[in-house]
Design an enzyme around this catalytic site. Sequence first.
Site, PDB file in Angstrom:
ATOM      1  N   THR B 184     -11.717  -5.554 -10.926  1.00 50.75           N
ATOM      2  CA  THR B 184     -10.423  -4.882 -11.124  1.00 50.75           C
ATOM      3  C   THR B 184      -9.587  -5.689 -12.117  1.00 50.75           C
ATOM      4  O   THR B 184      -9.935  -6.819 -12.458  1.00 50.75           O
ATOM      5  CB  THR B 184      -9.663  -4.748  -9.792  1.00 50.75           C
ATOM      6  OG1 THR B 184      -9.392  -6.069  -9.293  1.00 50.75           O
ATOM      7  CG2 THR B 184     -10.484  -3.995  -8.752  1.00 50.75           C
ATOM      8  N   GLU B 329     -11.994   0.923  -8.403  1.00 49.14           N
ATOM      9  CA  GLU B 329     -12.678   1.193  -7.125  1.00 49.14           C
ATOM     10  C   GLU B 329     -13.046   2.663  -6.949  1.00 49.14           C
ATOM     11  O   GLU B 329     -13.749   3.025  -6.015  1.00 49.14           O
ATOM     12  CB  GLU B 329     -11.781   0.770  -5.950  1.00 49.14           C
ATOM     13  CG  GLU B 329     -11.507  -0.721  -5.863  1.00 49.14           C
ATOM     14  CD  GLU B 329     -10.201  -1.134  -6.557  1.00 49.14           C
ATOM     15  OE1 GLU B 329      -9.843  -0.489  -7.570  1.00 49.14           O
ATOM     16  OE2 GLU B 329      -9.549  -2.079  -6.086  1.00 49.14           O
ATOM     17  N   LYS B 438      12.239  -2.744  -1.278  1.00 44.77           N
ATOM     18  CA  LYS B 438      12.690  -2.294   0.050  1.00 44.77           C
ATOM     19  C   LYS B 438      14.162  -2.613   0.239  1.00 44.77           C
ATOM     20  O   LYS B 438      14.530  -3.752   0.446  1.00 44.77           O
ATOM     21  CB  LYS B 438      11.837  -2.930   1.137  1.00 44.77           C
ATOM     22  CG  LYS B 438      10.437  -2.343   1.151  1.00 44.77           C
ATOM     23  CD  LYS B 438       9.560  -2.890   2.261  1.00 44.77           C
ATOM     24  CE  LYS B 438       8.123  -2.449   2.028  1.00 44.77           C
ATOM     25  NZ  LYS B 438       7.211  -3.530   1.661  1.00 44.77           N
ATOM     26  N   TRP B 443      12.598   2.783   0.756  1.00 40.65           N
ATOM     27  CA  TRP B 443      11.825   2.395  -0.420  1.00 40.65           C
ATOM     28  C   TRP B 443      12.467   2.910  -1.718  1.00 40.65           C
ATOM     29  O   TRP B 443      12.846   4.077  -1.813  1.00 40.65           O
ATOM     30  CB  TRP B 443      10.399   2.957  -0.354  1.00 40.65           C
ATOM     31  CG  TRP B 443       9.519   2.273   0.646  1.00 40.65           C
ATOM     32  CD1 TRP B 443       9.863   1.235   1.458  1.00 40.65           C
ATOM     33  CD2 TRP B 443       8.156   2.580   0.935  1.00 40.65           C
ATOM     34  NE1 TRP B 443       8.797   0.872   2.244  1.00 40.65           N
ATOM     35  CE2 TRP B 443       7.733   1.678   1.941  1.00 40.65           C
ATOM     36  CE3 TRP B 443       7.245   3.511   0.451  1.00 40.65           C
ATOM     37  CZ2 TRP B 443       6.436   1.708   2.458  1.00 40.65           C
ATOM     38  CZ3 TRP B 443       5.964   3.535   0.972  1.00 40.65           C
ATOM     39  CH2 TRP B 443       5.567   2.628   1.979  1.00 40.65           C
TER      40      TRP B 443
END
Lengths: 541, 541
Positions: B184, B329, B438, B443
């Site tokens: 990745t 992935e 946060k 959020w």
Amino acid sequence: MHGLMQNWQLTVDKVLDHAAHNHGDREIVTREVEGNVTRTTYKALHERAKMVSSALKEEGIKLGDRVATLAWNTARHMEAWYGTMGIGAVLHTINPRLHPDQVAWIANHAEDRILLFDTTFLPIVEAAKSQFKTIEKFVILTSRDNMPDNSLGAVSYEDWIKGKSPDVVWGDFDEQTACGLCYTSGTTGNPKGVLYSHRSNVLHTFITMGVDTLGMGAADVVLPVVPMFHANAWGLAFACPATGAKLVMPGADMSGKAIYELLDKEKVTITAAVPTVWLLLLTYLQENNLKLPHLRKVVIGGSAVPERILRAFEEEFEVDVFHAWGMTELSPLGTLGALPAHLVDAPHEQQMEYKLKQGRPPFGVELKIVDDEGNDLPRDGETSGRLVCRGPAISSAYFKGDGGEVLDENGFFDTGDVATLDQHSTMQITDRAKDVIKSGGEWISSIDIENFAVGHPQVANAAAIGIYHPKWDERPLLVVQPAPGEKPSKEDVLKQLEGKIAKWWTPDDVQFVDEIPLGATGKINKLKLREMFADYKLPTA
Amino acid sequence: MHGLMQNWQLTVDKVLDHAAHNHGDREIVTREVEGNVTRTTYKALHERAKMVSSALKEEGIKLGDRVATLAWNTARHMEAWYGTMGIGAVLHTINPRLHPDQVAWIANHAEDRILLFDTTFLPIVEAAKSQFKTIEKFVILTSRDNMPDNSLGAVSYEDWIKGKSPDVVWGDFDEQTACGLCYTSGTTGNPKGVLYSHRSNVLHTFITMGVDTLGMGAADVVLPVVPMFHANAWGLAFACPATGAKLVMPGADMSGKAIYELLDKEKVTITAAVPTVWLLLLTYLQENNLKLPHLRKVVIGGSAVPERILRAFEEEFEVDVFHAWGMTELSPLGTLGALPAHLVDAPHEQQMEYKLKQGRPPFGVELKIVDDEGNDLPRDGETSGRLVCRGPAISSAYFKGDGGEVLDENGFFDTGDVATLDQHSTMQITDRAKDVIKSGGEWISSIDIENFAVGHPQVANAAAIGIYHPKWDERPLLVVQPAPGEKPSKEDVLKQLEGKIAKWWTPDDVQFVDEIPLGATGKINKLKLREMFADYKLPTA
Ligand SMILES: Nc1ncnc2c1ncn2[C@@H]1O[C@H](COP(=O)(O)OP(=O)(O)OP(=O)(O)O)[C@@H](O)[C@H]1O
Ligand SMILES: Nc1ncnc2c1ncn2[C@@H]1O[C@H](COP(=O)(O)OP(=O)(O)OP(=O)(O)O)[C@@H](O)[C@H]1O
Ligand SMILES: [Mg+2]
Ligand SMILES: [Mg+2]
């Protein structure tokens, strides 16, 4: 060392799950057997398919059990499919155009436990009833109100699934699990049972979705005229939910008028059927001076596309014709006629010439031609040989082994077709191996002769068969069914072939018949034809 | 009961076999690292890939061994791929934009035995040389004439494969066999090794070929600007040979001029890259008043598509933009922005609004959003949650387990992204889980703030991060890199956000930097950014 990717089994229940979750409000429109048009969605169809699963489980249907249908393309038929396959039972589509004796023979061979059928087919089921050995329950695909009188103790489908729980677990078995059973058309002998696996159906679905295959997207509207009892409607009953395409199901009415109405009102963009259906439609369109503004692609297969059908769609209606070749044993797609790169900007006539051929194999279908000893033959567009193939959605054997060994030592399946391949893998069927006419050790293609013969306006249908000849072993006889009210002469018909086929291919005689015998899928039944001419002698013999 | 279909293992060698047999004369055009443009065909590439296999076998490379590349998109790179994968060895693509220490770390972790690399990357390899623990041989992807001086004892690729036999058996192993290894990007921490199987790559290829996915046909010409070291060039290195599309490989030169030249001269119809590359191209096109008459589809992903890129392509150049979301992935495609049926005839602005979202999952990708306890969240287009997914081309673990457990108890993979889903499964990334701000238990999406901020003409790049706040826990700080020569004010920038985001999302401060740090794939490196502002205090705190 294995890769570290998820173990996500390729099972067809996931196809309908996908449609329900991601394309939940896309429609499935059905012309019911009663004639009215109804609408549902993938979400609703998914829920009802789960209710079918519950109903089947209550009947004691388990993994591997066979559930049969004798049914048109409708939303209910799809529910029955996914409801059966989802719990690992095997959906057996029976061809209702078979004789009741054959229907019974197939149902017994398959050991079907439940039969779901449309009201239209009640007479067949009643006629076959006394011969069925394994069917425990008859379900008629209709509501209670529309239930016909019957001596079967049949239940109405709506009553049968009513109140059943939609909470059933689907999948959760190996992807190799049997999923569907479909018998071949029986054109060349007894129908043979093709047993699809979940894996083969899902992989065929992926193959179907490619741009050069059937190539539909979520915004397409697809009308499968080709019935679900013909090798999964050429995969459309899976590929449409897999992409979210809207589905238009024609039910029992294949008339030009009925099909046109659906194509027009539902703004169909892709449709698929055998040539005979398109003849009906084209006649209707021409007689009523109608157009097809929404349609962009028509897939034609099952037998060779006659030139007049190709030209009518391409030239009069500006619809892209995809000629397709396939077999029940191939799930069924084998080749498709999307234009290759070098022909995209070619002159129109060259494109038409290409589109009369059967097309090229998608990834997932390996094709080659071999001689009688199994040696590879050249891809020169001239040499013809037995067409053999390999792939993940191609049969390795027939159900119960009845149909014999079908793979050679390299795992290639013998299609029974004879074909040429060119350097781009463009395939052209020249014959069935059983129909090839062997004259003086050389092969004459019966299909070629027939294709040119039907180009004659006074000819409705034509079939070429090999007849015994003392010198050449076999010589071609052309059997002609004249168009209604026409009386073509032998000379007229032979003139039609002049310059189009090799001189020595010219039939030694032409015989006229009222009707050329057709099989259950509308293909010429040469077995019967040969019987009809068993005592015939060629004038040249 | 199992189906009776052929056991045709899904291995990627069959993809190139298919191209060589059926699309043998379709071209692969490469801009070589030396700048010149060369041409080959699938048939020739197939033969040379087999020679690579022979060369690898002579080096003692066996099933499961890792062979690494540090290479641009070129025909030679493809030969090396298929040559390696065909014999069951694992092709490990290393990202050359990583620091040499990281390159060495990854090569050691992968235990690569052979490294093939472009001349461009010689400095990286020389710099990492002393740290490599397992590499036995260095091959430079060039001819003898172009071989650079080096201290590696490297051999030229052309010498290495010269005279090697093209008669090598490919495939013939289980489809679960490891096929490719790709780490990745390391945006959120250490790169993790994703180990693709042959099966997952073939299934991803099928997914890629769908009309609403990348959707190329044999007549298409595809330019993957996205490098093969980014998750298989988003699958294009497989999907193009699988369909027979012509491939145009851009090599090392990603400049607007170089890419434009290839798009134009080779009549490219489909191309794919990350947003930053498209910015370069668009600037070049606009400055030189050029058009893109052949291009029909541009796929943009890797990070969110900025509105100005979307509009430039769609409105100025009339090219269909497909916004794509994916991950290493996921092989890597997860969602794509083909218009759903209900938006095909919608007003342009509504379509643009849709296309800024990340799109919908194809069949083969199951998506849902969950809360921190793993409960499913509603698909209402508003609620955001952790995005999790399942599918046959999605990771179940990382190489050697380094990266931790990734599946929940239902087999869903946690993407680390935070997103909303609507009733049509349209997905919109709102943040990375690690980047979410946060504030008072709620959020705030850093991506939303950034997307609107970069809409300001004086802003080159922008990043929002959460900074400690005594009352709200965290409040957003917006870090801005001004466009060259510009000096926007804090008020200017905040004004740009007004009315577009909720008032309480407004950053508490704006800070200007010369350069926002980027990772190896051009994504904002928030880890580094947070380090840079470790001692910073908000004026509101
Ligand atoms: N486009 C086409 N052109 C010519 N022939 C075709 C085409 N499509 C299909 N066919 C013929 O149809 C056959 C496959 O048909 P199907 O599987 O329905 O059963 P069948 O072969 O007719 O019957 P049986 O195998 O029982 O004799 C092919 O083998 C081929 O001969
Ligand atoms: N269209 C898109 N819009 C927004 N974000 C995207 C898009 N496409 C990809 N991404 C981001 O890129 C991520 C996948 O990138 P990749 O696999 O290259 O590594 P990475 O996640 O950046 O690095 P690492 O996992 O090592 O931290 C996704 O999880 C997502 O956060
Ligand atoms: Mg047959
Ligand atoms: Mg990641």
